[in-house]
Design a protein around this motif. Structure first.
Motif, short mmCIF file in Angstrom:
data_model
loop_
_atom_site.label_atom_id
_atom_site.label_comp_id
_atom_site.label_asym_id
_atom_site.label_seq_id
_atom_site.Cartn_x
_atom_site.Cartn_y
_atom_site.Cartn_z
N GLU A 1 0.82 -1.21 0.00
CA GLU A 1 0.00 0.00 0.00
C GLU A 1 0.86 1.25 0.00
OE1 GLU A 1 -2.79 2.03 3.32
OE2 GLU A 1 -3.59 0.14 2.51
N SER A 2 1.90 1.24 0.79
CA SER A 2 2.81 2.38 0.83
C SER A 2 3.46 2.62 -0.53
CB SER A 2 3.88 2.15 1.90
OG SER A 2 4.82 3.19 1.90
N ASN A 3 3.87 1.55 -1.19
CA ASN A 3 4.50 1.67 -2.51
C ASN A 3 3.49 2.15 -3.56
OD1 ASN A 3 7.00 0.82 -1.57
ND2 ASN A 3 6.57 -1.34 -1.99
N ILE B 1 -7.81 0.53 -2.43
CA ILE B 1 -6.79 -0.52 -2.29
C ILE B 1 -7.32 -1.66 -1.44
CG2 ILE B 1 -4.52 -1.04 -1.30
CD1 ILE B 1 -3.64 1.79 -2.08
N ARG B 2 -7.98 -1.32 -0.34
CA ARG B 2 -8.55 -2.36 0.53
C ARG B 2 -9.57 -3.21 -0.21
NH1 ARG B 2 -10.96 0.52 5.14
NH2 ARG B 2 -12.77 0.81 3.78
N ARG B 3 -10.43 -2.58 -0.99
CA ARG B 3 -11.44 -3.34 -1.72
C ARG B 3 -10.79 -4.24 -2.77
NH1 ARG B 3 -16.92 -2.55 -2.38
NH2 ARG B 3 -16.64 -1.73 -0.27
N LEU B 4 -9.82 -3.70 -3.51
CA LEU B 4 -9.13 -4.51 -4.52
C LEU B 4 -8.35 -5.66 -3.88
CD1 LEU B 4 -7.75 -2.01 -7.19
CD2 LEU B 4 -9.89 -3.28 -7.19
N ARG B 5 -7.84 -5.43 -2.69
CA ARG B 5 -7.10 -6.49 -1.99
C ARG B 5 -7.99 -7.70 -1.75
NH1 ARG B 5 -5.61 -3.92 2.90
NH2 ARG B 5 -3.97 -2.84 1.75
N TRP C 1 -9.00 12.78 -13.11
CA TRP C 1 -7.81 12.65 -12.29
C TRP C 1 -8.03 11.60 -11.20
CZ3 TRP C 1 -6.50 13.65 -7.08
CH2 TRP C 1 -5.13 13.56 -6.81
N PHE C 2 -9.20 11.63 -10.56
CA PHE C 2 -9.54 10.58 -9.60
C PHE C 2 -9.49 9.22 -10.28
CE2 PHE C 2 -12.37 13.99 -7.57
CZ PHE C 2 -11.43 14.31 -6.61
N SER C 3 -10.12 9.13 -11.46
CA SER C 3 -10.23 7.85 -12.17
C SER C 3 -8.86 7.32 -12.56
CB SER C 3 -11.11 8.02 -13.41
OG SER C 3 -12.40 8.49 -13.07
N GLN C 4 -7.98 8.21 -13.04
CA GLN C 4 -6.66 7.75 -13.45
C GLN C 4 -5.87 7.22 -12.25
OE1 GLN C 4 -3.32 10.28 -13.95
NE2 GLN C 4 -2.90 9.58 -16.03
N GLN C 5 -5.99 7.88 -11.11
CA GLN C 5 -5.30 7.40 -9.92
C GLN C 5 -5.76 6.00 -9.54
OE1 GLN C 5 -3.73 9.98 -6.95
NE2 GLN C 5 -2.57 10.08 -8.85
N VAL D 1 -3.68 2.18 -9.74
CA VAL D 1 -3.64 1.24 -8.62
C VAL D 1 -4.13 -0.13 -9.04
CG1 VAL D 1 -4.73 0.72 -6.40
CG2 VAL D 1 -3.79 2.98 -6.82
N LEU D 2 -5.24 -0.17 -9.77
CA LEU D 2 -5.79 -1.46 -10.21
C LEU D 2 -4.80 -2.22 -11.08
CD1 LEU D 2 -9.33 -2.34 -11.31
CD2 LEU D 2 -7.51 -2.73 -12.96
#
Length: 566
Positions: free
Chosen positions: A83-85, A459-463, A502-506, A510-511
């Motif tokens: 997550e940090s990375n 990130i938590r949901r994708l995890r 911008w939100f979507s690209q971020q 991650v995905l």
């Protein structure tokens, strides 16, 4: 006085009798009031109380949402490091000086680009474009952080490809385009947001994660109440109902109704959008026609001629950027992973899907693929679950060819108008319930409804989804899993605050990082919408959706390579 009492006794007796009859009549009337009438008074009382407390409940002025990202199951040491990375990989450059006035912010009309290598260009090479951002008074910007997107296209050929933007963090940018077809190619460069606007969006994401709020209806008999819900809520205002998922630990809370229990929840729905999120100063950076999705023009030529690859060109050139695919004659051509096929009639689609079970999970952008198949394959017969069209769940089948299609929305947060509480299922739990196998296709799209929350929530949901995908592929490796990525959409000053690209690209970055290396296929909706000539929309037009369907079907029914005889 004693002499008068016998004289007036009959009168007092009659008066008492009349009073008793009147009292009995009123009691009888009260007993005949229906429960619905009483409930109406309760609802009226609730409405008044809710109206008086709406601002207090929905718009808590002093509440730090930063702790919300730490809810749910505790990640492992390895997951914490990941997550940090991930957060470091999407960190955005900040302006050197905060609080610059509008005149010193990025002005796309004053900015320009220059094609660097306009000499002998051939297919297989690359085009390099330099970008200089300037402010509203014509001065060069001294810092980076502007959100730019780029594509190279030839309208006459129905061809288009995305470019990669490199930020030098000094007001200069370099864009790299691969040259994939011959002809006249034209550069298209767009400033989605200035660096100053991005800083505002980042603040909103971290400090105002409740700017979209949710609600639930509670009902028992004729008594109903509605309360506010979200991933986390201020606990000091009133008691909470805890709807945290027991399997994944995904948190969800609602304020407890005053007269009903937490087990009487009926539905989930979008409550609305918070207004007045920006200061007067911040709102300057979100103006349609001025600094939201405005093209940047060339200082000089804006197109070049690309020659076919020469016969002498045997050595592959080093490219700075290799996209997932490109359009040519309106058709998507992947550059790796699969040979693209065209399924132009319903019989071809039916033949490919024969004997398959296709499960689609996520938001409305994956439901769009379900709807495309239903509309274009008349053999599919839908089951009537009496569910809302834009919510689901939906199911269709072709019994003659043993094909099953299913769609189910993901669990909260989800901004649908009305979802029954019983239909709020988390994708990871759904995947754990699948048998899997070579007859099973899973298609997932989850991103749009997470744009208002800190990235750690996504990130938590994708995890959890990734764990379930790994479990599915471990028990049935032949299962085909595809992930549809985020896409660009139309923006205005208000939409930008909730659903900015911008939100979507971020989230998209991650995905891609979290599922890299797994046996899953990406349906690259980001590139497929950016490279296409159609204006950006949350739900892309049929020309783009059909290409996504062809791409998916090409994975389900790949081209069989002929074996060479030894």
């Amino acid at each position: 006085m004693e002499r008068l009492l016998p004289k007036y006794f009959p009168f007092f007796t009659l008066l008492a009798l009349i009073g008793l009859i009147f009292l009995l009549w009123n009691i009888t009337s009260l007993e005949h009031w229906t429960c619905q009438t009483v409930s109406t008074f309760y609802q009226l009382q609730n409405s008044i109380q809710s109206a008086l407390k709406t601002s207090e409940l929905l718009l808590p002025e002093k509440f730090n949402y930063s702790y919300c990202v730490h809810l749910g199951q505790k990640p492992s040491t390895e997951e914490t490091r990941e997550e940090s990375n991930l957060l470091k990989s999407i960190a955005w450059p900040e302006p050197l000086v905060l609080g610059l006035p509008l005149r010193q912010s990025s002005d796309p009309a004053q900015s320009y680009y220059i094609i660097q290598n306009s000499g002998e260009l051939q297919v297989g090479g690359q085009l390099v474009v330099k970008v200089q951002m300037q402010n509203f008074i014509g001065q060069p910007k001294k810092h980076g952080g502007d959100f730019l997107v780029a594509r190279l296209h030839t309208p006459e050929l129905g061809a288009g490809v995305t470019g990669q933007v490199h930020d030098h963090r000094d007001g200069n940018y370099t864009v790299f385009f691969p040259l994939l077809w011959a002809g006249v190619v034209q550069v298209e460069l767009t400033m989605v947001h200035s660096s100053e606007a991005v800083m505002v969006l980042r603040r909103l994401r971290e400090e105002q994660s409740d700017r979209v709020f949710f609600k639930s209806l509670f009902r028992s008999g004729y008594l109903t109440e509605t309360t506010v819900c979200n991933l986390c809520l201020p606990v000091n205002q009133q008691p909470l109902c805890n709807y945290t998922d027991p399997q994944t630990g995904e948190p969800w809370y609602c304020y407890k109704p005053k007269m009903l229990g937490c087990d009487t929840r009926i539905n989930h729905s979008k409550g609305g959008y918070k207004k007045h999120l920006l200061t007067v100063y911040e709102s300057q950076f979100f103006q349609s026609g001025i600094n939201i999705k405005i093209p940047i023009h060339a200082a000089g030529m804006e197109n070049v001629i690309v020659q076919p690859a020469s016969k002498e060109q045997t050595k592959e050139k080093n490219l700075e950027y290799i996209p997932s695919g490109y359009y040519y004659q309106g058709l998507w051509r992947p550059l790796s992973g699969v040979t693209m096929r065209q399924f132009n009639d319903s019989s071809a689609i039916t033949q490919c899907l024969r004997g398959k079970m296709v499960y689609m999970y996520g938001d409305s952008t994956v439901r769009q693929l379900y709807e495309y198949l239903i509309a274009n394959v008349p053999e599919f017969k839908e089951f009537n679950f009496h569910s809302l069209k834009n919510v689901g769940p939906h199911m269709a089948a072709d019994s003659s060819n043993n094909i099953l299609l299913r769609y189910r929305c993901h669990g909260p947060p989800i901004r649908f108008t009305y979802v029954y509480a019983a239909e709020l299922h988390y994708i990871s739990n759904e995947l754990d319930a699948l048998r899997g196998g070579s007859d099973t296709v899973v298609l997932i799209s989850i991103w749009s409804h997470f744009s208002t929350f800190p990235v750690q929530v996504f990130i938590r949901r994708l995890r959890h989804i990734r764990r379930a995908v790994i479990r599915l592929l471990n028990r049935e490796p032949a299962t085909l899993v595809l992930l549809r990525t985020a896409n660009l959409q139309k923006l205005d000053p208000e939409t930008s605050l909730y659903n900015s690209d911008w939100f979507s690209q971020q989230l998209d970055m991650v995905l891609r990082a979290m599922f890299k290396g797994l046996n899953v296929q990406l349906v690259d909706a980001w590139e497929m919408t950016l490279a296409h000539h159609h204006p950006h929309q949350l739900h892309p037009p049929p020309a783009i959706i059909s290409n996504m369907i062809h791409f998916i079907l090409s994975h389900i029914c790949p081209v069989r390579r002929k074996r060479r005889r030894s």
